[in-house]
Motif scaffolding. Structure first.
Motif, PDB file in Angstrom:
ATOM      1  N   LEU A   1      -4.504 -13.807 -52.647  1.00 25.29           N
ATOM      2  CA  LEU A   1      -3.137 -13.385 -52.357  1.00 25.29           C
ATOM      3  C   LEU A   1      -2.799 -13.675 -50.890  1.00 25.29           C
ATOM      4  N   GLY A   2      -3.758 -13.395 -50.013  1.00 28.39           N
ATOM      5  CA  GLY A   2      -3.575 -13.684 -48.590  1.00 28.39           C
ATOM      6  C   GLY A   2      -3.420 -15.175 -48.336  1.00 28.39           C
ATOM      7  N   GLU A   3      -4.193 -16.001 -49.067  1.00 28.07           N
ATOM      8  CA  GLU A   3      -4.076 -17.459 -48.911  1.00 28.07           C
ATOM      9  C   GLU A   3      -2.678 -17.933 -49.310  1.00 28.07           C
ATOM     10  N   GLU A   4      -2.143 -17.360 -50.367  1.00 30.93           N
ATOM     11  CA  GLU A   4      -0.789 -17.727 -50.790  1.00 30.93           C
ATOM     12  C   GLU A   4       0.233 -17.346 -49.717  1.00 30.93           C
ATOM     13  N   LEU A   5       0.015 -16.202 -49.085  1.00 28.81           N
ATOM     14  CA  LEU A   5       0.924 -15.776 -48.019  1.00 28.81           C
ATOM     15  C   LEU A   5       0.857 -16.730 -46.832  1.00 28.81           C
ATOM     16  N   VAL A   6      -0.343 -17.237 -46.545  1.00 25.03           N
ATOM     17  CA  VAL A   6      -0.503 -18.180 -45.426  1.00 25.03           C
ATOM     18  C   VAL A   6       0.273 -19.461 -45.715  1.00 25.03           C
ATOM     19  N   GLY A   7       0.379 -19.848 -46.980  1.00 25.97           N
ATOM     20  CA  GLY A   7       1.078 -21.070 -47.347  1.00 25.97           C
ATOM     21  C   GLY A   7       2.596 -20.980 -47.285  1.00 25.97           C
ATOM     22  N   LEU A   8       3.144 -19.793 -47.063  1.00 28.87           N
ATOM     23  CA  LEU A   8       4.603 -19.624 -47.030  1.00 28.87           C
ATOM     24  C   LEU A   8       5.175 -19.945 -45.655  1.00 28.87           C
ATOM     25  N   LYS A   9       6.458 -20.239 -45.637  1.00 26.97           N
ATOM     26  CA  LYS A   9       7.157 -20.481 -44.374  1.00 26.97           C
ATOM     27  C   LYS A   9       7.345 -19.150 -43.639  1.00 26.97           C
ATOM     28  N   PRO A  10       7.375 -19.182 -42.302  1.00 26.26           N
ATOM     29  CA  PRO A  10       7.574 -17.936 -41.543  1.00 26.26           C
ATOM     30  C   PRO A  10       8.877 -17.217 -41.881  1.00 26.26           C
ATOM     31  N   SER A  11       9.932 -17.947 -42.174  1.00 26.82           N
ATOM     32  CA  SER A  11      11.212 -17.306 -42.515  1.00 26.82           C
ATOM     33  C   SER A  11      11.099 -16.539 -43.837  1.00 26.82           C
ATOM     34  N   THR A  12      10.350 -17.076 -44.787  1.00 28.46           N
ATOM     35  CA  THR A  12      10.139 -16.392 -46.063  1.00 28.46           C
ATOM     36  C   THR A  12       9.210 -15.200 -45.875  1.00 28.46           C
ATOM     37  N   LEU A  13       8.186 -15.390 -45.044  1.00 27.50           N
ATOM     38  CA  LEU A  13       7.204 -14.329 -44.802  1.00 27.50           C
ATOM     39  C   LEU A  13       7.826 -13.105 -44.151  1.00 27.50           C
TER      40      LEU A  13
ATOM     41  N   ALA B   1       0.531  -9.364 -40.663  1.00 25.04           N
ATOM     42  CA  ALA B   1       1.504 -10.416 -40.342  1.00 25.04           C
ATOM     43  C   ALA B   1       0.995 -11.296 -39.204  1.00 25.04           C
ATOM     44  N   GLU B   2       0.399 -10.679 -38.219  1.00 20.77           N
ATOM     45  CA  GLU B   2      -0.152 -11.438 -37.090  1.00 20.77           C
ATOM     46  C   GLU B   2      -1.328 -12.301 -37.537  1.00 20.77           C
ATOM     47  N   ALA B   3      -2.198 -11.753 -38.389  1.00 20.51           N
ATOM     48  CA  ALA B   3      -3.344 -12.514 -38.886  1.00 20.51           C
ATOM     49  C   ALA B   3      -2.878 -13.714 -39.707  1.00 20.51           C
TER      50      ALA B   3
ATOM     51  N   ASP C   1      -1.583 -16.364 -37.355  1.00 22.86           N
ATOM     52  CA  ASP C   1      -2.702 -17.064 -36.713  1.00 22.86           C
ATOM     53  C   ASP C   1      -3.344 -18.059 -37.679  1.00 22.86           C
ATOM     54  N   ALA C   2      -3.519 -17.664 -38.921  1.00 27.51           N
ATOM     55  CA  ALA C   2      -4.150 -18.546 -39.907  1.00 27.51           C
ATOM     56  C   ALA C   2      -3.316 -19.804 -40.139  1.00 27.51           C
ATOM     57  N   GLN C   3      -2.011 -19.690 -39.996  1.00 24.36           N
ATOM     58  CA  GLN C   3      -1.158 -20.857 -40.177  1.00 24.36           C
ATOM     59  C   GLN C   3      -1.369 -21.883 -39.063  1.00 24.36           C
ATOM     60  N   ARG C   4      -1.827 -21.412 -37.908  1.00 21.55           N
ATOM     61  CA  ARG C   4      -2.061 -22.318 -36.785  1.00 21.55           C
ATOM     62  C   ARG C   4      -3.450 -22.960 -36.816  1.00 21.55           C
ATOM     63  N   PHE C   5      -4.421 -22.270 -37.438  1.00 23.28           N
ATOM     64  CA  PHE C   5      -5.811 -22.704 -37.387  1.00 23.28           C
ATOM     65  C   PHE C   5      -6.098 -23.826 -38.379  1.00 23.28           C
ATOM     66  N   LYS C   6      -7.199 -24.547 -38.106  1.00 20.79           N
ATOM     67  CA  LYS C   6      -7.671 -25.613 -38.984  1.00 20.79           C
ATOM     68  C   LYS C   6      -9.136 -25.365 -39.328  1.00 20.79           C
ATOM     69  N   ASN C   7      -9.585 -25.949 -40.413  1.00 19.87           N
ATOM     70  CA  ASN C   7     -10.981 -25.995 -40.842  1.00 19.87           C
ATOM     71  C   ASN C   7     -11.686 -24.641 -40.851  1.00 19.87           C
ATOM     72  N   GLU C   8     -12.802 -24.538 -40.104  1.00 22.86           N
ATOM     73  CA  GLU C   8     -13.647 -23.350 -40.150  1.00 22.86           C
ATOM     74  C   GLU C   8     -12.939 -22.110 -39.621  1.00 22.86           C
TER      75      GLU C   8
ATOM     76  N   ARG D   1      -9.844 -21.462 -39.797  1.00 27.33           N
ATOM     77  CA  ARG D   1      -8.905 -21.039 -40.844  1.00 27.33           C
ATOM     78  C   ARG D   1      -9.640 -20.269 -41.949  1.00 27.33           C
ATOM     79  N   ARG D   2     -10.825 -20.774 -42.345  1.00 26.31           N
ATOM     80  CA  ARG D   2     -11.604 -20.102 -43.383  1.00 26.31           C
ATOM     81  C   ARG D   2     -11.984 -18.692 -42.950  1.00 26.31           C
ATOM     82  N   ARG D   3     -12.426 -18.550 -41.706  1.00 26.46           N
ATOM     83  CA  ARG D   3     -12.798 -17.224 -41.197  1.00 26.46           C
ATOM     84  C   ARG D   3     -11.578 -16.317 -41.128  1.00 26.46           C
ATOM     85  N   GLN D   4     -10.451 -16.876 -40.728  1.00 21.80           N
ATOM     86  CA  GLN D   4      -9.226 -16.080 -40.638  1.00 21.80           C
ATOM     87  C   GLN D   4      -8.771 -15.627 -42.028  1.00 21.80           C
TER      88      GLN D   4
END
Length: 175
Positions: A34-46, A56-58, A61-68, A70-73
């Motif tokens: 569920l959290g992964e789906e939230l990360v995939g949304l646009k900030p305006s929708t979120l 919301a802050e987490a 942050d996950a939207q900005r991160f890449k690779n490892e 992002r996985r940890r986030q």
């Protein structure tokens, strides 16, 4: 003489519900998804979702991160989701998904209306006038004749597309 630790027979006993470790893991994985789906949304929708500040802050942050990172986030988001009530979040997510489906259905309806305008002419234009009183009857008749002429002479369907745009504008004005 009665014992102190013994309950009276008329008092209901509390039922203990045992949850297996596997079931707890499955629940946590669902929250993480569920959290992964939230990360995939646009900030305006979120912004419309009922999220705590930490979550919301987490997600931001996950939207900005890449690779490892992002996985940890995402794991952190899953952990934060344990303290949230997932039902309102899931309901809001379902609403966002359904909105896309509704938009697609409306566009299909407009395409069918356009096809009827080109095929039937005035009878379909009368329907449009009932649905959208602000429509320009003369313009629609002109476009319908032009689309029929383009279709018969195998020319590009410019008027055909223009009818759809007119109908789409009328529908947007109404809502």
């Amino acid at each position: 003489m009665a014992r102190k630790n013994q309950k009276a027979p008329w008092e209901p006993e509390e039922e203990i519900i045992w949850v297996s470790k596997s079931e707890m893991k499955r629940d946590m994985e669902e929250l993480q998804k569920l959290g992964e789906e939230l990360v995939g949304l646009k900030p305006s929708t979120l912004a419309k979702f009922p999220l705590s500040e930490d979550l919301a802050e987490a997600i931001h942050d996950a939207q900005r991160f890449k690779n490892e990172a992002r996985r940890r986030q995402l794991q952190r988001i899953g952990k934060l989701m344990r303290y949230e009530d997932p039902e309102p979040i899931q309901a809001a997510l379902d609403k966002v998904r359904n909105k896309h489906s509704q938009n697609t259905a409306v566009l299909h309806k407009l395409e069918q209306l356009r096809d009827r305008i080109v095929e039937q002419g005035d009878t379909a234009i009368d329907e449009v006038m009932e649905l959208y009183p602000a429509a320009d009857r003369q313009r629609l008749r002109q476009l319908a004749r032009q689309a029929a002429k383009e279709k018969s002479s195998n020319k590009p369907a410019k008027a055909f597309r223009e009818i759809f745009q007119v109908l789409k504008e009328l529908n947007d004005e109404e809502f």
